[in-house]
Enzyme design. Structure first.
Site, mmCIF file in Angstrom:
data_model
loop_
_atom_site.group_PDB
_atom_site.id
_atom_site.type_symbol
_atom_site.label_atom_id
_atom_site.label_comp_id
_atom_site.label_asym_id
_atom_site.label_seq_id
_atom_site.Cartn_x
_atom_site.Cartn_y
_atom_site.Cartn_z
ATOM 1 N N GLY A 200 0.828 -1.204 0.000
ATOM 2 C CA GLY A 200 0.000 0.000 0.000
ATOM 3 C C GLY A 200 0.854 1.241 0.000
ATOM 4 O O GLY A 200 2.061 1.171 0.268
ATOM 5 N N GLY A 205 -0.127 3.156 7.324
ATOM 6 C CA GLY A 205 -0.141 2.482 8.622
ATOM 7 C C GLY A 205 0.392 1.066 8.609
ATOM 8 O O GLY A 205 0.097 0.289 9.505
ATOM 9 N N THR A 207 3.590 -0.034 8.960
ATOM 10 C CA THR A 207 4.510 -0.227 10.076
ATOM 11 C C THR A 207 3.733 -0.320 11.381
ATOM 12 O O THR A 207 3.996 -1.175 12.233
ATOM 13 C CB THR A 207 5.499 0.946 10.154
ATOM 14 O OG1 THR A 207 6.053 1.156 8.866
ATOM 15 C CG2 THR A 207 6.602 0.663 11.144
ATOM 16 N N HIS A 422 -2.997 33.976 -14.615
ATOM 17 C CA HIS A 422 -2.794 32.535 -14.807
ATOM 18 C C HIS A 422 -3.737 31.736 -13.895
ATOM 19 O O HIS A 422 -4.452 30.844 -14.347
ATOM 20 C CB HIS A 422 -1.326 32.200 -14.526
ATOM 21 C CG HIS A 422 -0.998 30.740 -14.573
ATOM 22 N ND1 HIS A 422 -0.374 30.162 -15.650
ATOM 23 C CD2 HIS A 422 -1.217 29.746 -13.683
ATOM 24 C CE1 HIS A 422 -0.223 28.870 -15.411
ATOM 25 N NE2 HIS A 422 -0.729 28.584 -14.227
ATOM 26 N N GLU A 423 -3.748 32.071 -12.613
ATOM 27 C CA GLU A 423 -4.603 31.327 -11.671
ATOM 28 C C GLU A 423 -6.076 31.525 -12.005
ATOM 29 O O GLU A 423 -6.871 30.595 -11.899
ATOM 30 C CB GLU A 423 -4.318 31.757 -10.228
ATOM 31 C CG GLU A 423 -2.897 31.454 -9.729
ATOM 32 C CD GLU A 423 -2.486 30.000 -9.894
ATOM 33 O OE1 GLU A 423 -3.356 29.109 -9.778
ATOM 34 O OE2 GLU A 423 -1.297 29.752 -10.159
ATOM 35 N N ASP A 498 2.004 22.533 -14.982
ATOM 36 C CA ASP A 498 0.634 22.239 -15.425
ATOM 37 C C ASP A 498 0.658 21.379 -16.674
ATOM 38 O O ASP A 498 -0.075 20.395 -16.789
ATOM 39 C CB ASP A 498 -0.101 23.547 -15.791
ATOM 40 C CG ASP A 498 -0.288 24.450 -14.588
ATOM 41 O OD1 ASP A 498 -0.266 23.940 -13.458
ATOM 42 O OD2 ASP A 498 -0.466 25.667 -14.807
HETATM 43 P P1 ADP Z 1 3.637 3.103 6.434
HETATM 44 O O1 ADP Z 1 4.438 2.084 7.146
HETATM 45 O O2 ADP Z 1 2.447 2.524 5.740
HETATM 46 O O3 ADP Z 1 4.423 3.996 5.524
HETATM 47 P P2 ADP Z 1 3.322 4.161 9.072
HETATM 48 O O4 ADP Z 1 2.752 2.991 9.770
HETATM 49 O O5 ADP Z 1 4.783 4.385 9.251
HETATM 50 O O6 ADP Z 1 2.994 4.081 7.521
HETATM 51 O O7 ADP Z 1 2.496 5.457 9.474
HETATM 52 C C1 ADP Z 1 3.125 6.648 9.849
HETATM 53 C C2 ADP Z 1 2.298 7.353 10.913
HETATM 54 O O8 ADP Z 1 1.058 7.777 10.364
HETATM 55 C C3 ADP Z 1 1.942 6.467 12.068
HETATM 56 O O9 ADP Z 1 2.933 6.511 13.056
HETATM 57 C C4 ADP Z 1 0.632 7.064 12.554
HETATM 58 O O10 ADP Z 1 0.871 8.170 13.381
HETATM 59 C C5 ADP Z 1 0.004 7.570 11.291
HETATM 60 N N1 ADP Z 1 -0.925 6.584 10.711
HETATM 61 C C6 ADP Z 1 -0.805 5.993 9.516
HETATM 62 N N2 ADP Z 1 -1.826 5.154 9.274
HETATM 63 C C7 ADP Z 1 -2.607 5.187 10.367
HETATM 64 C C8 ADP Z 1 -3.832 4.519 10.732
HETATM 65 N N3 ADP Z 1 -4.421 3.645 9.909
HETATM 66 N N4 ADP Z 1 -4.364 4.800 11.940
HETATM 67 C C9 ADP Z 1 -3.763 5.676 12.751
HETATM 68 N N5 ADP Z 1 -2.625 6.316 12.477
HETATM 69 C C10 ADP Z 1 -2.038 6.102 11.296
HETATM 70 ZN ZN ZN Z 2 -0.935 26.764 -13.178
#
Ligand code: ADP
Ligand code: ZN
Length: 595
Positions: A200, A205, A207, A422-423, A498
């Site tokens: 993903g 989340g 880790t 532009h914007e 753009d």
């Molecule tokens: P990944 O490993 O997918 O890159 P992490 O687990 O390192 O993401 O997420 C980084 C931080 O983002 C976590 O420490 C937490 O604070 C927040 N976070 C990410 N996903 C969630 C989730 N599903 N629920 C709560 N906090 C999340």
């Molecule tokens: Zn632009």
């Protein structure tokens, strides 16, 4: 429009060390050569010839250095003789002196420079060798290799802290049962899970899930990053894998977590260079270790990646990472739950509805949401508020979506005007198209690398992107350039990003989504061979889409000249306008736009 996020890696300390070492070595070697070669060529002469009158006549000077006599000839050459007998030496010296040839006596002791160099060289070399040795040793020694988090100690993460990813949690439940009691699990006939791949986008989340799983099972958590195995010294990556598993066997039952496994798990045998050969060796070692698991050893490896497609197929065979769990971006309900987890520790104003934040943040990952609340809290602290309020959250969202404002960076009035036009072009097209995301904000305050920003937010999570939506997006992206051409009669380089993004969308419509006269084609991976004729036709079809949308954008801008002029005036006045102010300039009511 949202910004590409930059990931900047700081140069690693050990790369610096290696560099210093190499420079030191080079310096000492070249210094050595410099001092060696600074002496001119010398030819030997014997004692009898040195005494011959024509030799003396040709001499310009004589220098006596202990037993060594050196004659500098008038033509610049040097001749040398070793005369050990003191009386004989005396004789030569006096015959030179008699002919008015200057005689110098040099000290037997080497010059200070020579002394310093002769002492410093071995020292420098030793130092350099020592540094290399230390680096090798340090990378072999177990310290700082992988992080061990005890299942109990430290800040514990439970499944309650991970929100919005219920499916992944359910899938991990079985693994937790196994870790709690590997033997019982085996007796009941369960097949022990060995490797689980969490796939993903970053910040969803993964880790957090792995850590929580270890914690829920009450087992140690060994975390390591795939990029840690990329080593400058061949063979060290594989050694590191061996040590990781040796450690895990001692700790079992436990969870090994390998973050960014794609860094070491790419397809093998891609190229002949030594770095990829070493990586192959590291990956082989990982496969060997995984195959060597006893059925009930109680070790579970969880790996995470956002590129499951580039992994070596051997990694995903049965018995290895044979279970893949997708950890997706949360939907609006999931986002609300994630916000709730992170809001626990914060003081929010009573009227601040997490559901409202969740609705306004489609596409945000868990990490983005945590960051959003954090930035909002910082903003609230900065203006001494009692609690985090709605406008703090909006400020934080703008900062995350569009980059931080660069206050103090002043554009002159011409530049501000050009940026406003532009914007305004983006806005005009954005308001006119039917299928795009509603325009939410426009600003000519420089942010990040952009001079101005038009921000549109999807009103809901888009799971499916229709052709009309993509075309409208392209038109919106080109709206800035259209306004430059029609209203300023010029073009600016500011439109390059753009254009790049518009072309990218158009190309994917042709080459991936089959949305062109070429029909449903799919190009596959960039490294695969493709026929040039096909590539040319894709390029042409892409061009057709871009030109059509550019024409459309120009028509929309042309039809709204008066409204655009009003918007430009307002922008020059106030820098930033929100949705209501924008609609006002265009004589539109909110109801016309999806709220
Ligand atoms: P990944 O490993 O997918 O890159 P992490 O687990 O390192 O993401 O997420 C980084 C931080 O983002 C976590 O420490 C937490 O604070 C927040 N976070 C990410 N996903 C969630 C989730 N599903 N629920 C709560 N906090 C999340
Ligand atoms: Zn632009």
């Amino acid at each position: 429009m949202p910004f590409p996020r930059l990931i900047i890696r700081s140069p690693k300390a050990n790369q610096l060390m290696a560099l210093v070492t190499v420079i030191l070595l080079l310096l000492s070697v070249s210094a050595f050569h410099f001092f060696k070669s600074s002496e001119p060529a010398v030819s030997e002469i014997d004692y009898t010839r040195l005494r011959a009158p024509d030799e003396i006549a040709a001499a310009a000077s004589l220098s006596v250095d202990g037993e060594l006599l050196t004659v500098t000839l008038k033509n610049g050459l040097l001749v040398q003789a070793v005369v050990t007998n003191e009386a004989a030496q005396q004789e030569i010296v006096s015959s030179f002196a008699k002919n008015n040839i200057p005689v110098k006596f040099r000290s037997l002791r080497p010059s200070i420079m020579e002394t310093v160099m002769s002492m410093a060289l071995p020292l420098l070399t030793l130092l350099a060798l020592g540094l290399v040795g230390w680096r090798v040793f340090a990378s072999m020694g177990g310290q700082g290799d992988f992080k061990l988090t005890d299942g109990s100690g430290g800040q514990t993460v439970t499944f309650d802290d991970v929100a919005g990813v219920d499916e992944a949690k359910n899938e991990l439940a079985e693994t937790i049962d196994f870790l709690r009691d590997p033997e019982r699990f085996g007796r009941l006939g369960g097949r022990a899970p060995r490797g689980i791949l969490l796939s993903g986008s970053p910040g969803t989340g993964k880790t957090l899930l792995a850590r929580a799983a270890a914690n829920e099972a009450g087992v140690p958590f060994l975390a390591v990053s795939g990029s840690n195995f990329q080593e400058k010294f061949a063979g060290l990556g594989a050694a590191r894998v061996r040590r990781l598993f040796a450690r895990a066997r001692k700790l079992s039952p436990c969870v090994i977590f390998i973050d960014e496994i794609d860094a070491l798990g790419r397809r093998r045998g891609r190229s002949g260079d030594s770095a990829s050969a070493d990586q192959d060796q590291t990956l082989n070692q990982l496969l060997i270790e995984m195959d060597g698991f006893e059925q009930l050893s109680g070790i579970v490896i969880i790996a995470s990646t956002n590129r499951p497609d580039i992994l070596d197929q051997a990694l995903t065979r049965p018995g290895r990472f044979d279970r893949e769990i997708a950890v997706n971006l949360a939907d609006v309900r999931g986002r609300e739950q994630i916000l709730a987890v992170h809001a626990q520790r914060l003081k929010l104003e009573s009227g601040l509805d997490l559901g409202w934040i969740a609705r306004g943040t489609p596409g945000f990952s868990g990490a983005d949401l945590a960051n959003l609340l954090n930035e909002a809290t910082i903003a609230a602290t900065r203006d001494n508020s009692e609690a985090v309020a709605r406008h703090h959250v909006e400020y934080a969202r703008d900062k995350i979506l569009m980059g931080a404002e660069r206050r103090g960076f002043m554009m002159d009035n011409d530049e501000r005007y050009a940026t406003a036009v532009h914007e305004a072009g983006h806005v005009a097209v954005g308001l006119d198209v039917r299928n795009g995301d509603p325009v939410h904000k426009v600003s000519i305050l420089p942010r990040g690398r952009a001079l101005g920003v038009t921000q549109s937010l999807p009103e809901r999570d888009r799971l499916m992107k229709k052709r009309e939506y993509l075309e409208d997006q392209i038109a919106m992206l080109l709206g800035g350039r259209a306004a430059e051409q029609l209203l300023l009669d010029t073009m600016t380089a500011g439109a390059s990003n753009d254009i790049e993004r518009a072309v990218e969308i158009a190309r994917r419509m042709v080459a991936e989504f089959g949305m062109s006269p070429l029909g449903p084609i799919h190009l596959g991976k960039p490294e695969d061979p493709h026929s040039q004729a096909l590539l040319d036709r894709i390029e042409q079809a892409t061009n057709v889409i871009i030109n059509e949308q550019m024409k459309r954008a120009c028509e929309m801008v042309d039809a709204r000249r008066a409204e655009i002029a009003r918007l430009v005036d307002e922008l020059m006045e106030r820098d930033t306008l929100d949705a209501d102010e924008i609609l006002h300039c265009f004589n539109l009511k909110r109801s016309l736009q999806a709220a």
